[in-house]
Design a protein around this motif. Structure first.
Motif, PDB file in Angstrom:
ATOM      1  N   ALA A 134     -29.365  40.828  19.249  1.00  0.00           N
ATOM      2  CA  ALA A 134     -28.429  41.848  19.722  1.00  0.00           C
ATOM      3  C   ALA A 134     -27.068  41.657  19.076  1.00  0.00           C
ATOM      4  O   ALA A 134     -26.427  42.619  18.630  1.00  0.00           O
ATOM      5  N   GLN A 143     -22.101  44.565  25.750  1.00  0.00           N
ATOM      6  CA  GLN A 143     -23.188  45.472  25.353  1.00  0.00           C
ATOM      7  C   GLN A 143     -24.521  44.742  25.312  1.00  0.00           C
ATOM      8  O   GLN A 143     -25.551  45.277  25.715  1.00  0.00           O
ATOM      9  N   THR A 147     -27.424  46.200  27.631  1.00  0.00           N
ATOM     10  CA  THR A 147     -28.515  46.960  27.016  1.00  0.00           C
ATOM     11  C   THR A 147     -29.728  46.109  26.661  1.00  0.00           C
ATOM     12  O   THR A 147     -30.812  46.647  26.481  1.00  0.00           O
ATOM     13  N   VAL A 148     -29.557  44.798  26.545  1.00  0.00           N
ATOM     14  CA  VAL A 148     -30.681  43.975  26.095  1.00  0.00           C
ATOM     15  C   VAL A 148     -31.113  42.948  27.147  1.00  0.00           C
ATOM     16  O   VAL A 148     -32.278  42.896  27.526  1.00  0.00           O
ATOM     17  N   PRO A 151     -31.470  44.466  31.384  1.00  0.00           N
ATOM     18  CA  PRO A 151     -32.646  45.312  31.646  1.00  0.00           C
ATOM     19  C   PRO A 151     -33.951  44.515  31.638  1.00  0.00           C
ATOM     20  O   PRO A 151     -34.847  44.782  32.437  1.00  0.00           O
ATOM     21  N   GLN A 152     -34.043  43.533  30.751  1.00  0.00           N
ATOM     22  CA  GLN A 152     -35.255  42.709  30.723  1.00  0.00           C
ATOM     23  C   GLN A 152     -35.301  41.773  31.929  1.00  0.00           C
ATOM     24  O   GLN A 152     -36.356  41.578  32.536  1.00  0.00           O
TER      25      GLN A 152
END
Lengths: 230, 254
Positions: A134, A143, A147-148, A151-152
């Motif tokens: 990322a 970010q 975004t990475v 969410p996981q």
């Protein structure tokens, strides 16, 4: 001895039990869980930041909260929050916040400690290479998290987060200590009034059982739907 | 790309100047100096544990260094005022374990950086993403998830993702080491094509066939040091150091 039982009392008190009691229980659970997950995620990120000024207070907070009985914290906040409000706003007398707000703040802060440990494990389980990838495409720290990583982590931790919420759902019954009426409290009131203790408590137990088993089943289904394909 | 521009061709795209790095008391890089000129393909090789992966990760500051300096396109990687995310966005990187984002579809993997970092509109990013997927031969897979692709396919997507940022240089960290043997070729083919198009590349790899085909220079590392930094022909035909000779005889034996 069972011939003396009269479950009719359950039927007549249904509107009160659910309309007042269960609505309160579900509202408190939903609000405290949402707040607790958001706050818990922030605390988890503080603990993992590697910056002592952020990590240490977060660590102390979590260990402190987790070592106290929930009932104690509920009492404590009930009597303390008005004074904190007074101190923060500079008012001349303690701010009256109401029992519900006090309970909500308590549960949110208390559960945040538990949610933060779940989120911490979830974030740590994401391979370091994901962060590197990322960052390599130019994402900033924020970010990368949004975004990475998160969410996981949320997907992986969803079963645990919801299981903790089910525990919270049961724990909300402790609000009786500050004279709030949740589902169990409502059942208890009717039981005392009509002298039908066994019937009402059996019914209350059945309701908790049904709701929790249903919720667990839904959690498992949801887990299969959002699982990351690996 | 104009290779004739005398100023551009001689200018180092990556300049690594006497860098050292320690993990606690263990020194993993020791006074490494080398450069990559625009349009050049430099292969970094050496035995495992020699520090080659660490070296390439220092170029976009995924690994910090304690001594020395690195510049990319004239910008100091360790310099105080450097906007690292901005610099990294211009340096493409491909990892050993692909590191695609497993919760995003292939096309979303390719759009994330374009939209969040470069600020491209969604449609624009989508179109460019599809074009790049076509280039690596994976157009049909745009809506799948990384876990549904083979290793070779995932690595080709990872290359496309790096290219989606329009990088000025590409770093490859053992891009074929985690692949099943039958998938190595498809990834190398994409890399060879990229090299022939003039992309500036720094590649950590054991694939000596790749080095022979497209490398301009070979950097050989051992125990955290750059032991040999030579043109491709010099390195393969007359390696000067004993360590490089041993390494080559071992790796070329089979």
């Amino acid at each position: 001895m069972f011939t003396d039982f009269d479950f009719g009392v359950v039927l007549t008190s249904l509107p009160y039990l659910f309309g007042t009691g269960m609505v309160f229980t579900l509202t408190l659970t939903a609000l405290a869980a949402s707040g607790g997950i958001i706050l818990g995620t922030i605390i988890a990120m503080m603990r993992l930041s590697g910056i002592t000024a952020l990590a240490l207070p977060a660590k102390i907070y979590v260990n402190f909260m987790r070592s106290l009985p929930l009932v104690l914290v509920i009492f404590w906040f009930y009597f303390l929050v008005p004074y904190i409000g007074q101190w923060m706003t500079g008012a001349s007398r303690p701010i009256s916040v109401g029992a519900f707000t006090s309970a909500l703040v308590t549960f949110t802060l208390f559960e945040a400690a538990f949610f933060s440990e779940i989120m911490r494990a979830g974030i740590q389980a994401i391979p370091k290479g994901q962060t590197a990838a990322a960052q390599a495409i130019g994402l900033t720290y924020g970010q990368t998290m949004r975004t990475v990583i998160l969410p996981q982590a949320f997907r992986n931790m969803l079963p645990l987060l919801l299981t903790q919420t089910i525990v919270l759902f049961q724990d909300t019954s402790l609000v009786y200590v500050i004279s709030l009426t949740d589902f169990l409290g409502a059942a208890s009131k009717v039981a005392q009034r009509d002298g039908r203790l066994v019937e009402m408590y059996l019914f209350a137990a059945a309701v908790y059982l049904v709701i929790c088993i249903t919720a667990s089943t839904l959690v498992r289904r949801l887990q299969r739907r959002v699982a990351i394909i690996r | 790309m104009s290779a004739i521009d005398p100023q551009a061709s001689g200018k180092p795209m990556i300049a690594i100047d006497n860098i050292s790095k320690w993990y606690g008391p263990v020194q993993v890089l020791n006074g490494c100096t080398t450069q990559v000129t625009k349009g050049e393909v430099v292969v970094v090789c050496g035995p495992s544990g020699s520090g080659k992966s660490t070296l390439i990760k220092t170029v976009n500051a995924l690994e910090p260094i304690q001594k020395g300096a690195i510049t990319v396109d004239g910008i100091g990687v360790q310099a105080k005022g450097t906007n690292l995310p901005k610099l990294r966005a211009r340096v493409g990187m491909v990892f050993q374990h692909f590191e695609l984002f497993p919760h995003l579809s292939i096309i979303d993997n390719l759009m994330l950086g374009q939209c969040k970092v470069l600020g491209r509109a969604k449609e624009d990013a989508h179109d460019r993403g599809l074009k790049l997927l076509g280039r690596v031969g994976l157009s049909a897979h745009s809506h799948k998830y990384p876990g549904q692709l083979s290793g070779g396919q995932q690595q080709r997507v990872a290359i496309a993702r790096a290219l989606s940022m329009n990088p000025i240089v590409m770093l490859f960290d053992e891009p074929t080491s985690a692949l099943d043997p039958e998938m190595v070729g498809e990834v190398l083919d994409v890399m060879i094509e990229l090299a022939r198009e003039g992309m500036t590349m720094m590649v950590v790899t054991h694939e000596m066939g790749f080095a022979r085909k497209v490398a301009n220079r070979v950097v050989f590392m051992d125990r955290g040091e750059i032991v040999e930094d030579a043109t491709k022909d010099d390195f393969f035909d007359k390696p000067r150091s004993e360590r490089a000779q041993t390494f080559l005889s071992k790796i070329l034996a089979h």
